[in-house]
Design a protein around this motif. Structure first.
Motif, short mmCIF file in Angstrom:
data_model
loop_
_atom_site.label_atom_id
_atom_site.label_comp_id
_atom_site.label_asym_id
_atom_site.label_seq_id
_atom_site.Cartn_x
_atom_site.Cartn_y
_atom_site.Cartn_z
N LEU B 219 0.75 -1.36 -0.16
CA LEU B 219 -0.04 -0.05 -0.04
C LEU B 219 1.04 1.38 0.07
O LEU B 219 0.52 2.34 -0.74
CB LEU B 219 -0.96 0.18 1.15
N ASN B 223 0.75 4.07 -2.93
CA ASN B 223 0.28 5.28 -2.65
C ASN B 223 1.56 6.40 -2.54
O ASN B 223 1.50 7.56 -2.54
CB ASN B 223 -0.08 5.63 -1.10
N PHE B 225 4.22 9.05 -3.13
CA PHE B 225 4.23 9.97 -4.12
C PHE B 225 5.61 10.91 -4.10
O PHE B 225 6.04 11.32 -5.27
CB PHE B 225 2.93 10.93 -4.09
N LEU B 226 6.08 11.32 -2.97
CA LEU B 226 7.23 12.27 -2.93
C LEU B 226 8.35 11.41 -3.77
O LEU B 226 9.18 12.24 -4.45
CB LEU B 226 7.63 12.51 -1.37
N LEU B 229 8.05 11.57 -7.35
CA LEU B 229 8.19 13.06 -7.63
C LEU B 229 9.64 13.32 -8.05
O LEU B 229 10.01 14.20 -8.78
CB LEU B 229 7.23 13.79 -7.00
N VAL B 230 10.41 12.98 -6.77
CA VAL B 230 11.62 13.56 -7.08
C VAL B 230 12.63 12.75 -7.99
O VAL B 230 13.48 13.35 -8.42
CB VAL B 230 12.37 13.37 -5.23
N ALA B 241 0.40 7.28 -9.08
CA ALA B 241 0.20 8.53 -8.39
C ALA B 241 0.93 9.64 -9.04
O ALA B 241 0.31 10.87 -9.05
CB ALA B 241 0.84 8.28 -6.86
N LEU B 244 -1.16 10.56 -11.95
CA LEU B 244 -2.26 11.21 -11.81
C LEU B 244 -2.12 12.69 -11.40
O LEU B 244 -2.93 13.69 -11.75
CB LEU B 244 -3.21 10.54 -10.46
N ALA B 245 -1.08 12.97 -10.50
CA ALA B 245 -0.78 14.50 -10.18
C ALA B 245 -0.48 15.23 -11.43
O ALA B 245 -1.01 16.44 -11.53
CB ALA B 245 0.31 14.34 -9.32
#
Lengths: 326, 291
Positions: B219, B223, B225-226, B229-230, B241, B244-245
């Motif tokens: 999970l 989920n 994200f950070l 993203l980085v 995720a 979607l962002a």
């Protein structure tokens, strides 16, 4: 002939002494061999985790501090500037103070609110109501929703023109609000949102409640106490270890809020939701100021340390360890 | 005299104990709160089936008319869902396996072997739960970029092979600690070494807690994200995720598509949750043990 005899005697006696020494040594080494064996195996078993701890926690923390003393831009070579980043942070960066305030405000607001809500839900479920499992599932469910999806969903619900909440306010005849689009409302709105995902905290409270011995309630009843007395004199004191646990977990989590700012508000309006982790992210990965971002990260780290020490230091005054629990 | 006292005592208990009214009230409150908590999900589903025209009606309508199923294929084309799903799985599966391996090994070493300094080392490890993630993220990022692993899944997977989530070590240790010591001793008398005890004795009886860890760490990866993203730059390597962002940034006002896309990322989690919720609840309960 004598001499060698005595020599042998001496040597044999030393040999004896040596042997006895040797025996005690083997006894010692056999004991320590077992211990050593456990030590080697133990270190072997934990080596991955300890390696990770050193490589991914200790080294980065030290590195982070060193980087915070430099002007580290991706474009040019890092140069050592001492505590200039900290000086800049404390004296010349109003956004740092703003982000600190926003983060503290959100945490001080959302931690008690969501803990109280989780506690209330757990108390509700601790009644022997029918379909308990169903309600537990429904209360827990929102907390497993990916934060990215729930942020988008709440963004849409907070929409001032077509969102669910303003429709609700209309329905009961209250004035419409701008929620996350107004500086004074953005943090309360996000606190409200945080109440949606208290599932894990509720489950931990529920487990704690089920461990409270029934005799204590019976004793209050016999003394003619009412539900309030039970809550105040039995439930809450017995639950303080669990409350401490949830308090620490949720403080550390609240201080690190990020996705809501990234997806929903971009730190706005007027930096009203400039959570410090979001600010650090922006400085580090959008403005490439690794040195300054590291100094900001240290400020957050020290804040968390200070708060946890505060909680731990005061905990002996309000946490009640019953039985053999501690 | 004492008999009279006893009866009045009994009466008092009988009078107070059933609490039917209180229970009914609790039930009513439970139903109300459940409805309120499910409202956002109803709003999500309702929005994901609507046409653009109907979504901007105020006061809002609850039943989509007509049901616009095309929202889903459209959203899934804008976000290349299967690509991103595959990417997410490429991170999730090795991360979960790595967590299981490294955390269960460590938990065994911290619970069932006696070595000097064991609890101290564990305490130090556990204290990193207080460490804000961002403080280690910056230097770790610089490290991975120095050795050329930016825009790969390596920085997203490798930490999980090094017991990154100390919380799972804690969870497993709690479980291992409560297993009877005789299990190990019997095997040791038969000449088994700790690794064999771990593999043949401890792991088989720990299946439930291993499942808890697998679910919770899966999970987490789903989920997360950070980190993506980085570390991830190219859009063909995005996770769900992250995709979607990115989609949110591009389609700000197309709420029906955004809601459809969000639904798609939520549904797999819900399915897993309903299949395994016993373990979810158990895992969370265990984490609070001994407060």
């Amino acid at each position: 002939m004598k001499a060698p005899d005595s020599m042998t005697h001496i040597s044999s006696s030393t040999a004896l002494a040596e042997r006895s020494l040797d025996r005690s040594a083997t006894a010692k080494s056999r004991l320590s061999k077992r211990q050593r064996r456990e030590l080697y195996w133990g270190l072997g078993f934990v080596s991955l985790a300890v390696g990770g701890f050193v490589l991914l926690k200790i080294v980065p923390i030290v590195a982070s501090f060193v980087i915070s003393l430099t002007d580290w831009n991706v474009a040019r070579a890092p140069s050592f500037i001492g505590f200039d980043n900290y000086a800049r942070m404390l004296t010349a960066d109003p956004l740092f103070w703003k982000s600190l305030w926003v983060t503290a405000y959100y945490s001080l607001f959302s931690v008690p609110v969501s803990m109280a809500f989780a506690f209330a839900l757990a108390m509700l479920l601790n009644n022997k109501i029918p379909a308990l499992g169903l309600f537990r599932t429904l209360f827990y469910l929102p907390s497993i929703i990916p934060i990215i999806a729930s942020s988008i969903l709440w963004l849409w619900m907070f929409n001032p023109d077509f969102g669910l909440f303003n429709a609700g306010l209309d329905l009961i005849g209250l004035p419409r609000q701008r929620f996350i689009y107004e500086e004074s409302q953005v943090i309360p709105s996000l606190v409200f949102m945080s109440m949606w995902s208290v599932g894990p905290m509720m489950i931990i409270f529920l487990a704690g409640l089920q461990d409270v011995p029934n005799q204590l309630y019976e004793a209050v009843e016999i003394d003619g106490g009412n539900a309030w007395h039970k809550l105040w004199h039995v439930t809450i004191p017995m639950m303080t270890p669990t409350i401490l646990f949830n308090l620490l977990i949720s403080i550390v989590a609240a201080l690190q809020t990020f996705v809501q700012a990234f997806i929903m508000t971009e730190g706005g309006p007027n930096n009203g939701s400039l959570f410090i982790v979001f600010y650090i992210y922006r400085k580090a990965f959008q403005e490439q100021q690794m040195g300054y971002a590291s100094a900001l990260a240290w400020a957050l780290f020290l804040l968390i340390c200070a708060l946890s020490i505060l909680v731990f230091r005061t905990s002996h005054r309000w946490v009640f360890y019953h039985g053999g629990d501690n | 005299m004492s008999a009279m006292e006893e009866t009045s005592f009994k009466e008092m208990i009988l009078r107070k104990s059933p609490g039917v009214g209180k229970r009914r009230f609790a039930l009513l409150v439970c139903i109300t709160i459940s409805l309120l908590m499910m409202l956002p999900l109803a709003w999500l589903v309702r929005s994901s089936f609507m046409e653009m025209g109907q979504i901007f009606i105020f006061p809002p309508e609850w039943i989509p008319q007509p049901f616009r199923f095309e929202n889903f294929p459209e959203a899934l084309t804008v976000i290349p869902f299967f690509q991103y799903f595959l990417n997410t799985m490429l991170i999730l599966v090795p991360s979960v396996v790595g967590t299981l391996v490294s955390c269960s090994l460590a938990a065994y070493g911290f619970s069932r072997l006696n070595w000097p300094g064991r609890d101290l080392v564990f305490g130090v490890l556990l204290s990193t739960l207080m460490l804000p993630y961002i403080i280690t993220l910056l230097p770790t990022f610089l490290m991975w970029s120095r050795i050329g692993f930016i825009d790969t899944y390596v920085p997203l997977v490798v930490p999980h092979w090094l017991g990154f989530h100390v919380f799972f070590i804690f969870l497993l240790r709690q479980f291992f600690k409560n297993l009877p010591k005789e299990l190990d001793e019997a095997a040791e008398i038969d000449g088994a070494n700790p690794l064999q005890v771990f593999w043949y004795i401890i792991l088989p009886v720990s299946r439930p807690v291993l499942l808890v860890v697998a679910i919770l760490s899966g999970l987490n990866a789903w989920n997360d994200f950070l980190d993506p993203l980085v570390y991830i730059n190219s859009s063909d390597k995005y996770t769900l995720a992250l995709g979607l962002a990115q989609f949110t940034g591009l389609y700000t006002s197309q709420w029906n598509l955004l809601m459809a896309a969000s639904t798609v990322i939520i549904v797999p989690v819900l399915i897993v949750f309903f299949l395994t919720q016993r373990y979810f609840i158990e895992g969370v309960t265990m984490s609070g043990l001994k407060g």
